[in-house]
Design a protein around this motif. Structure first.
Motif, PDB file in Angstrom:
ATOM      1  N   ASP A 184      -8.585  14.542 -20.622  1.00 33.74           N
ATOM      2  CA  ASP A 184      -7.861  14.795 -21.974  1.00 33.74           C
ATOM      3  C   ASP A 184      -6.675  15.589 -21.650  1.00 33.74           C
ATOM      4  O   ASP A 184      -5.644  15.448 -22.430  1.00 33.74           O
ATOM      5  CB  ASP A 184      -8.827  15.756 -22.715  1.00 33.74           C
ATOM      6  CG  ASP A 184     -10.059  14.900 -23.369  1.00 33.74           C
ATOM      7  OD1 ASP A 184      -9.469  13.642 -23.511  1.00 33.74           O
ATOM      8  OD2 ASP A 184     -11.083  15.349 -23.751  1.00 33.74           O
ATOM      9  N   ASN A 185      -6.863  16.938 -20.873  1.00 39.36           N
ATOM     10  CA  ASN A 185      -5.626  17.754 -20.839  1.00 39.36           C
ATOM     11  C   ASN A 185      -4.306  16.940 -20.098  1.00 39.36           C
ATOM     12  O   ASN A 185      -3.187  17.166 -20.557  1.00 39.36           O
ATOM     13  CB  ASN A 185      -6.140  18.875 -19.755  1.00 39.36           C
ATOM     14  CG  ASN A 185      -7.107  19.824 -20.525  1.00 39.36           C
ATOM     15  OD1 ASN A 185      -6.991  19.915 -21.652  1.00 39.36           O
ATOM     16  ND2 ASN A 185      -7.865  20.370 -19.619  1.00 39.36           N
ATOM     17  N   MET A 186      -4.900  16.028 -18.906  1.00 37.07           N
ATOM     18  CA  MET A 186      -3.736  15.386 -18.347  1.00 37.07           C
ATOM     19  C   MET A 186      -2.913  14.262 -19.235  1.00 37.07           C
ATOM     20  O   MET A 186      -1.843  14.024 -19.394  1.00 37.07           O
ATOM     21  CB  MET A 186      -4.033  14.644 -17.177  1.00 37.07           C
ATOM     22  CG  MET A 186      -4.409  15.758 -15.869  1.00 37.07           C
ATOM     23  SD  MET A 186      -4.959  15.060 -14.525  1.00 37.07           S
ATOM     24  CE  MET A 186      -6.430  14.207 -14.784  1.00 37.07           C
ATOM     25  N   LYS A 188      -2.774  14.533 -22.535  1.00 33.01           N
ATOM     26  CA  LYS A 188      -2.010  15.314 -23.346  1.00 33.01           C
ATOM     27  C   LYS A 188      -0.569  15.810 -22.719  1.00 33.01           C
ATOM     28  O   LYS A 188       0.640  15.660 -23.127  1.00 33.01           O
ATOM     29  CB  LYS A 188      -2.563  16.670 -23.783  1.00 33.01           C
ATOM     30  CG  LYS A 188      -1.996  17.491 -25.065  1.00 33.01           C
ATOM     31  CD  LYS A 188      -2.574  18.863 -25.442  1.00 33.01           C
ATOM     32  CE  LYS A 188      -4.151  18.319 -25.910  1.00 33.01           C
ATOM     33  NZ  LYS A 188      -4.785  19.522 -26.484  1.00 33.01           N
ATOM     34  N   LYS A 189      -0.726  16.317 -21.499  1.00 34.41           N
ATOM     35  CA  LYS A 189       0.660  16.361 -20.734  1.00 34.41           C
ATOM     36  C   LYS A 189       1.632  15.316 -20.463  1.00 34.41           C
ATOM     37  O   LYS A 189       2.818  15.447 -20.374  1.00 34.41           O
ATOM     38  CB  LYS A 189       0.072  17.232 -19.218  1.00 34.41           C
ATOM     39  CG  LYS A 189      -0.382  18.675 -19.482  1.00 34.41           C
ATOM     40  CD  LYS A 189      -0.926  19.017 -17.969  1.00 34.41           C
ATOM     41  CE  LYS A 189      -1.553  20.443 -17.946  1.00 34.41           C
ATOM     42  NZ  LYS A 189      -1.920  20.894 -16.467  1.00 34.41           N
ATOM     43  N   LEU A 190       0.967  14.259 -20.306  1.00 34.10           N
ATOM     44  CA  LEU A 190       1.705  12.963 -20.276  1.00 34.10           C
ATOM     45  C   LEU A 190       2.308  12.348 -21.380  1.00 34.10           C
ATOM     46  O   LEU A 190       3.294  11.740 -21.458  1.00 34.10           O
ATOM     47  CB  LEU A 190       0.688  11.724 -19.532  1.00 34.10           C
ATOM     48  CG  LEU A 190       0.612  11.940 -18.077  1.00 34.10           C
ATOM     49  CD1 LEU A 190      -0.661  10.781 -17.799  1.00 34.10           C
ATOM     50  CD2 LEU A 190       1.880  11.601 -17.222  1.00 34.10           C
ATOM     51  N   GLY A 191       1.789  12.929 -22.695  1.00 33.81           N
ATOM     52  CA  GLY A 191       2.464  12.515 -23.771  1.00 33.81           C
ATOM     53  C   GLY A 191       2.074  11.291 -24.171  1.00 33.81           C
ATOM     54  O   GLY A 191       2.557  10.841 -25.175  1.00 33.81           O
ATOM     55  N   LEU A 229       1.210  12.219 -13.087  1.00 36.08           N
ATOM     56  CA  LEU A 229       1.883  13.483 -13.739  1.00 36.08           C
ATOM     57  C   LEU A 229       2.781  14.035 -12.495  1.00 36.08           C
ATOM     58  O   LEU A 229       3.920  14.556 -12.811  1.00 36.08           O
ATOM     59  CB  LEU A 229       0.604  14.499 -13.835  1.00 36.08           C
ATOM     60  CG  LEU A 229       0.077  14.599 -15.231  1.00 36.08           C
ATOM     61  CD1 LEU A 229      -1.097  15.481 -15.257  1.00 36.08           C
ATOM     62  CD2 LEU A 229       1.210  15.072 -16.218  1.00 36.08           C
ATOM     63  N   ASP A 230       2.511  13.943 -11.165  1.00 34.48           N
ATOM     64  CA  ASP A 230       3.382  14.095  -9.988  1.00 34.48           C
ATOM     65  C   ASP A 230       4.698  13.399 -10.201  1.00 34.48           C
ATOM     66  O   ASP A 230       5.576  14.161  -9.848  1.00 34.48           O
ATOM     67  CB  ASP A 230       2.631  13.936  -8.704  1.00 34.48           C
ATOM     68  CG  ASP A 230       1.372  14.736  -8.285  1.00 34.48           C
ATOM     69  OD1 ASP A 230       1.211  15.875  -9.208  1.00 34.48           O
ATOM     70  OD2 ASP A 230       0.590  14.597  -7.660  1.00 34.48           O
ATOM     71  N   SER A 233       6.782  14.997 -12.770  1.00 35.42           N
ATOM     72  CA  SER A 233       7.325  16.374 -12.182  1.00 35.42           C
ATOM     73  C   SER A 233       8.387  16.253 -11.152  1.00 35.42           C
ATOM     74  O   SER A 233       9.050  17.200 -10.837  1.00 35.42           O
ATOM     75  CB  SER A 233       6.405  17.407 -11.819  1.00 35.42           C
ATOM     76  OG  SER A 233       5.574  16.718 -10.616  1.00 35.42           O
TER      77      SER A 233
END
Length: 234
Positions: A184-186, A188-191, A229-230, A233
């Motif tokens: 869930d958190n990842m 959200k970070k990916l949009g 995510l990597d 970034s």
């Protein structure tokens, strides 16, 4: 318009790619394409993306009145120009190869060496290693793993573990609720929105929700998100 192609899924029958369109370094949108080969999948995704962009662009008429008229550009409008060149993501070819069993190495000594290096870095005993493998992959020990992709999965899991971290603190790899929370958190970070995340899950695992995944599949899903995510970034 220039296109960037990213491989989303590949198996023996289908290849799914995501095409993202750019104009003057501005992202205009993206679309998925599915076919039996890369070229056809990319063509389908490009056609879908161009059609969507063309029907959304609105050009105001030359009118100072705030209630100006507008028109929607049609499919054949010359204002949209496409560049046939396609830039593929760096991992595109690697992912194609990694899912092809014909390209799996017969000698796993390099991969086994990576496992040893990571275990030494973490500081685990043989008993701790076996405990982790049983709780995550379902095998009593490493020697019972017969699939190359599971060896790769083990390496990627070990790479996520910090030096000196004990088994008891690794619920993010063992407890299903914790793994779903982590994803869930990842997401959200990916949009990603809910629809895109569900589409990505279905394309890669043929499941409609994460609750349908086995623990091992959920581990793979989370590692795929970590990899994305990597890439973001970098």
């Amino acid at each position: 318009m220039k296109f960037f192609s990213e491989l989303c899924h590949v198996d023996s029958n289908n290849i799914i790619v995501r095409i993202t369109g750019y104009e003057n370094n501005e992202k205009l949108g993206s679309s998925l394409g599915q076919a039996s080969n890369v070229k056809e999948a990319e063509e389908l995704a490009i056609n879908s993306l161009v059609e969507r962009i063309q029907t959304k662009i609105i050009i105001p008429s030359q009118n100072n009145n705030s209630n100006y008229n507008s028109k929607v550009i049609g499919k054949n409008d010359p204002k949209i120009k496409t560049d046939n060149s396609i830039k593929r993501s760096d991992s595109f070819k690697d992912k194609l190869n990694s899912d092809n069993k014909n390209d799996e190495p017969q000698d796993w000594s390099k991969e086994l060496s990576q496992i040893e290096v990571n275990l030494k870095r973490i500081g685990w005993s043989k008993a701790q290693e076996n405990d982790f493998i049983e709780k995550t992959l379902g095998y009593k020990d490493r020697n019972r793993i017969t699939e190359y992709q599971e060896i790769i999965l083990l390496i990627k899991l070990l790479q996520q573990i910090r030096e000196g971290e004990g088994i008891s603190s690794l619920k993010r790899f063992i407890d299903k609720d914790q793994m779903i929370l982590l994803s869930d958190n990842m997401i959200k970070k990916l949009g990603w929105d809910l629809n895109y995340a569900r589409e990505y899950l279905k394309n890669n695992f043929s499941k409609n929700s994460r609750s349908e995944l086995e623990n091992k599949e959920l581990l793979k899903f989370n590692l795929m998100l970590i990899s994305k995510l990597d890439n973001v970034s970098e």
